[in-house]
Enzyme design. Structure first.
Site, mmCIF file in Angstrom:
data_model
loop_
_atom_site.group_PDB
_atom_site.id
_atom_site.type_symbol
_atom_site.label_atom_id
_atom_site.label_comp_id
_atom_site.label_asym_id
_atom_site.label_seq_id
_atom_site.Cartn_x
_atom_site.Cartn_y
_atom_site.Cartn_z
ATOM 1 C CD GLU A 27 -3.680 -9.375 -0.375
ATOM 2 O OE1 GLU A 27 -4.456 -9.463 0.615
ATOM 3 O OE2 GLU A 27 -3.876 -8.587 -1.312
ATOM 4 C CG ASP B 35 -8.694 -0.517 -6.451
ATOM 5 O OD1 ASP B 35 -8.590 -0.882 -5.290
ATOM 6 O OD2 ASP B 35 -9.456 -1.056 -7.257
ATOM 7 C CB ALA C 196 -3.577 1.103 2.716
HETATM 8 N N1 LIG Z 1 -1.481 -8.622 4.210
HETATM 9 C C1 LIG Z 1 -0.426 -7.918 3.851
HETATM 10 N N2 LIG Z 1 0.665 -7.885 4.629
HETATM 11 C C2 LIG Z 1 1.729 -7.178 4.274
HETATM 12 N N3 LIG Z 1 1.829 -6.462 3.154
HETATM 13 C C3 LIG Z 1 0.783 -6.441 2.343
HETATM 14 C C4 LIG Z 1 -0.397 -7.166 2.632
HETATM 15 N N4 LIG Z 1 -1.283 -6.963 1.637
HETATM 16 C C5 LIG Z 1 -0.674 -6.146 0.780
HETATM 17 N N5 LIG Z 1 0.560 -5.817 1.178
HETATM 18 C C6 LIG Z 1 1.518 -4.932 0.534
HETATM 19 O O1 LIG Z 1 1.069 -3.601 0.654
HETATM 20 C C7 LIG Z 1 0.924 -3.009 -0.618
HETATM 21 C C8 LIG Z 1 -0.195 -2.006 -0.613
HETATM 22 O O2 LIG Z 1 -1.457 -2.662 -0.449
HETATM 23 P P1 LIG Z 1 -2.786 -1.904 -0.812
HETATM 24 O O3 LIG Z 1 -3.929 -2.775 -0.442
HETATM 25 O O4 LIG Z 1 -2.715 -0.517 -0.312
HETATM 26 O O5 LIG Z 1 -2.685 -1.772 -2.361
HETATM 27 P P2 LIG Z 1 -2.896 -2.879 -3.462
HETATM 28 O O6 LIG Z 1 -3.901 -3.860 -2.935
HETATM 29 O O7 LIG Z 1 -1.587 -3.401 -3.894
HETATM 30 O O8 LIG Z 1 -3.459 -2.094 -4.640
HETATM 31 P P3 LIG Z 1 -4.890 -1.452 -4.770
HETATM 32 O O9 LIG Z 1 -4.683 -0.033 -4.398
HETATM 33 O O10 LIG Z 1 -5.164 -1.672 -6.194
HETATM 34 O O11 LIG Z 1 -5.828 -2.174 -3.849
HETATM 35 C C9 LIG Z 1 0.734 -4.177 -1.543
HETATM 36 O O12 LIG Z 1 1.116 -3.889 -2.837
HETATM 37 C C10 LIG Z 1 1.641 -5.227 -0.929
HETATM 38 O O13 LIG Z 1 2.972 -5.008 -1.316
HETATM 39 MG MG LIG Z 2 -5.999 -3.267 -1.906
#
Ligand SMILES: Nc1ncnc2c1ncn2[C@@H]1O[C@H](COP(=O)(O)OP(=O)(O)OP(=O)(O)O)[C@@H](O)[C@H]1O
Ligand SMILES: [Mg+2]
Ligand SMILES: [K+]
Length: 697
Positions: free
Chosen positions: A353, A312, A385
């Site tokens: 974040e 990931d 997610a």
């Molecule tokens: N705290 C948050 N609030 C709102 N949106 C968020 C937040 N954190 C992440 N996101 C959005 O949601 C998306 C998906 O997050 P997710 O954690 O599923 O994947 P990722 O962290 O981008 O990638 P990975 O799968 O490598 O962890 C992110 O790419 C971002 O655009």
């Molecule tokens: Mg993530």
């Protein structure tokens, strides 16, 4: 706060030997042999030997021979009997030495299991062993974390050297993918609240101890298959040896029981039978020395055959500390009103974040804290997610207001669904951030009837150093690397290119990750996956080799079948190498063992029957001194070769990246031919010595 950034384990090189859970790989030093002797002797218990069919047959043979030799003693028979027992003992010694290294590691780990007092959130104190799953405990700087769990509040730097041997502190924080903590590690700064996730006695350190001690080791499918093959060979030779006697009697060359047992022991695959379990233990052990805990031997074997590696993005390929860097208003709005909305939507967002957005808006825009009264009129929408959004609903005087922030595609859809018409400006801003490898979060609000985008938050993350080189190396090993991320395709592409992976999958939900693994597996490929997040857990469970980062969430660690204590995703290179090495070592020593036995045939058969069948003398290519000396030399060689190969079994055959067929060819040449030639030389030399013993010949 005095928090350092997460230390990056960039060098995959040899790990320092002073680390507590890595015992110097000192191969077969004589003291190790001596200290393992009592354990080896204990393993002579038939109930233990029974699990190793080949050596069990040798033990029965040794017992039989001992009985007959007591009734009709001779120097020859006595020496055979002694060496038969030594054969069994050497096999047990190989296993005991392999296990001994684990025991030393377990002893160091036990020291990390210090008795601590847990401070429950409600102010009461209980001894750590009495903690229950679900208890919440407070741990402040200087205290030892009383049990395994997830941080549910706060952020702290933690000294995990007790389990990793790594002295640099690591960050553990609530909300994100770095939330799990291990009992026995020490908080260095700040205060965290930990929710206990493991029962006392089933903690991570407990499992590590059981693992390195070999207590929970089970035979792997490959090992079981090989054991069945070896047992079948043993039965065939047993039958052949048993039916030999009637013929021998008929030919007037009746054989003594010791001679028949000697023949049998030389013919059955004792070398691999003796070393098989040591090879498996050593493989697990080598992983521990690389700070990887494999929950099953099967996973180690699978690692040796991996075709595809899924990683990931956030936290695995990048540092995983995505920080809000800039706020870009759109549609003529002000930066201040965007900052206000961004902060409101992040007040209850426990992800790194979310917290970084609160920090940026406070520092950069001087936004004040919100009062309890204000907070009570807000209901927060946590990030998942699945939705890829988070936000807040405000129930204010002037009517309801909703704020959402998240992945551009998700938030834009929300805007449209709520009657808004996003302009091209939003898309351009988002794309510009994404193309630079950043993560854009769109902030939108709905007040009155209509939703509109307020602006974009630029989250920055950094690709870990040395990634490209490591992915190149994996390519040479024939492994395809695929990055999977919940992030948008543009960001994904930028990061994928920077890191040098072969392929990527963007906007992946947890189900998508799992589906991708299934698809690869249906094509007959073995899949490895490294991840740290709760959203990685289903995929980690589905993968053949699921390596969870120790820094990750408890659910990720539960789901995987390996844990990397260093939380270094490129560790998979070492894991694959160790897996391959295990498979090659087992194959090489099996080849050697069987080839070896063929050669012994030439020593023993002419010795037994040369007298009656003159033609058989042609087989006596070694020109051994006498039948007795020939049989003795073969038995002694058979026992000594086990001892001689223990270091190789423990260290493993050297692995160089090359194709499977090349490797097979090389191994057949070295271990097949070597296996045939070695006994001829060895037995001849032994014969020269043995024939000097008075009374032999
Ligand atoms: N705290 C948050 N609030 C709102 N949106 C968020 C937040 N954190 C992440 N996101 C959005 O949601 C998306 C998906 O997050 P997710 O954690 O599923 O994947 P990722 O962290 O981008 O990638 P990975 O799968 O490598 O962890 C992110 O790419 C971002 O655009
Ligand atoms: Mg993530
Ligand atoms: K043998």
């Amino acid at each position: 706060m005095t928090i350092q950034t997460h230390p990056e384990p960039s060098s995959p090189g040899p790990t320092p030997t002073e680390a507590p859970n890595r015992v110097a790989a000192g191969l077969l030093d004589p003291t190790m042999l001596l200290t393992s002797l009592p354990d080896a002797a204990r393993k002579l218990d038939p109930r233990v030997m029974f699990h190793n069919p080949v050596m069990f047959v040798v033990e029965i043979g040794a017992v039989l021979s001992t009985v007959t030799v007591l009734t009709g003693p001779s120097a020859f028979a006595w020496i055979v009997v002694i060496w038969l027992w030594l054969t069994v003992l050497f096999a047990n010694l190989a296993e005991a030495v392999a296990e001994g290294r684990g025991k030393a590691q377990a002893a160091t780990l036990r020291r990390a299991k210090t008795e601590t007092v847990a401070h429950l959130l409600d102010g009461t104190e209980v001894p750590a062993p009495q903690l229950k799953v679900g208890d919440r405990v407070v741990v402040v700087a200087g205290q030892v974390i009383p049990g395994d769990g997830d941080v549910v509040e706060g952020v702290a730097s933690v000294d995990e050297s007790a389990i990793t041997g790594e002295s640099a502190p690591v960050i553990r924080e609530s909300g994100g993918d770095r939330s799990s903590v291990t009992g026995g590690t020490k908080v260095l700064s700040d205060r965290i609240v930990v929710e206990i996730t493991a029962k006392p006695g089933e903690s991570f350190i407990d499992r590590m101890i059981a693992l390195v001690e070999g207590a929970s080791r089970q035979k792997t499918p490959n090992e079981i298959a090989l054991n069945i093959l070896l047992a079948s060979l043993t039965i065939v030779f047993l039958a052949a040896t048993a039916t030999l006697q009637p013929f021998a009697v008929y030919a007037g060359a009746e054989q003594a029981v010791v001679v028949l047992v000697a023949l049998l022991v030389c013919l059955i695959p004792t070398t691999i039978g003796a070393l098989l379990s040591a090879i498996g233990i050593a493989g697990m052990d080598r992983l521990v020395q690389h700070n990887v805990l494999a929950m099953s031997g099967r996973a180690v074997e699978a690692a040796g055959d991996v075709d595809t590696l899924l990683l990931d993005k956030t936290g695995t390929i990048t540092l995983g500390n995505r920080q809000a860097h800039e706020l870009i208003p759109v549609g003529g709005g002000t930066a201040e009103s965007l900052a206000d909305a961004a902060q409101l939507s992040s007040l209850a967002d426990e992800t790194p974040e979310g917290r970084s957005i609160v920090v940026l808006t406070k520092r950069g825009y001087g936004l004040r804290e919100r009062s309890d009264g204000e907070l009570s009129r807000m209901s927060f929408v946590p990030f998942t997610a699945e939705t890829r959004m988070s936000g807040v609903d405000l129930h204010d005087q002037g009517g309801d207001r909703q704020i959402r922030k998240g992945a551009a595609s998700a938030v834009m859809k929300w805007v449209r669904d709520n009657g808004g018409h996003p302009t091209g400006e939003v898309g351009q801003t988002v794309d510009a951030i994404a193309a630079s490898g950043g993560t854009p979060l769109v902030v939108a609000e709905r007040a009155g009837g209509r939703a509109r985008a307020l602006g974009v938050i630029h989250l920055k993350d950094v690709v870990k150093s040395g990634m490209r080189e490591r992915f190149d190396e994996m390519r040479r090993m024939g492994i395809r690397t695929v990055m999977i991320t919940g992030d948008n395709p543009l960001t994904a592409r930028a990061i994928a290119e920077e890191a040098g992976v072969d392929d990527f999958l963007a906007e992946a939900t947890p189900e998508d990750k799992m589906a991708l693994i299934r698809k690869e597996q249906e094509g007959g490929r073995l899949v490895a996956m490294t991840g740290d997040g709760t959203n990685d857990a289903p995929a980690l469970a589905q993968a053949d080799v699921g390596v969870a980062m120790n820094s990750g969430t408890s659910s990720a660690k539960e789901a995987g079948n390996m844990v990397d204590l260093d939380s270094n995703p490129t560790k998979l290179i070492e894991i694959v190498e160790i897996g391959k090495q295990l498979l090659i070592t087992r194959g090489a020593l099996t080849t050697f063992s069987i080839a070896n036995d063929v050669a012994k045939y030439f020593a023993i058969i002419p010795a037994m029957f040369g007298g009656v069948y003159a033609g058989l003398d042609k087989l006596n290519v070694m020109r051994l001194d006498s039948p007795e000396s020939a049989i003795l030399s073969a038995v002694i060689f058979n026992a000594l070769i086990i001892l001689a190969l223990v270091p190789l079994a423990l260290r493993g055959v050297r692995y160089r990246p090359s194709s499977a067929s090349e490797m097979l060819g090389r191994n057949l040449a070295i271990y097949g031919l070597g296996g045939i030639v070695a006994p001829f030389v060895g037995i001849k030399i032994l014969d020269l010595l043995v024939s000097q013993i008075p009374g032999i010949g």
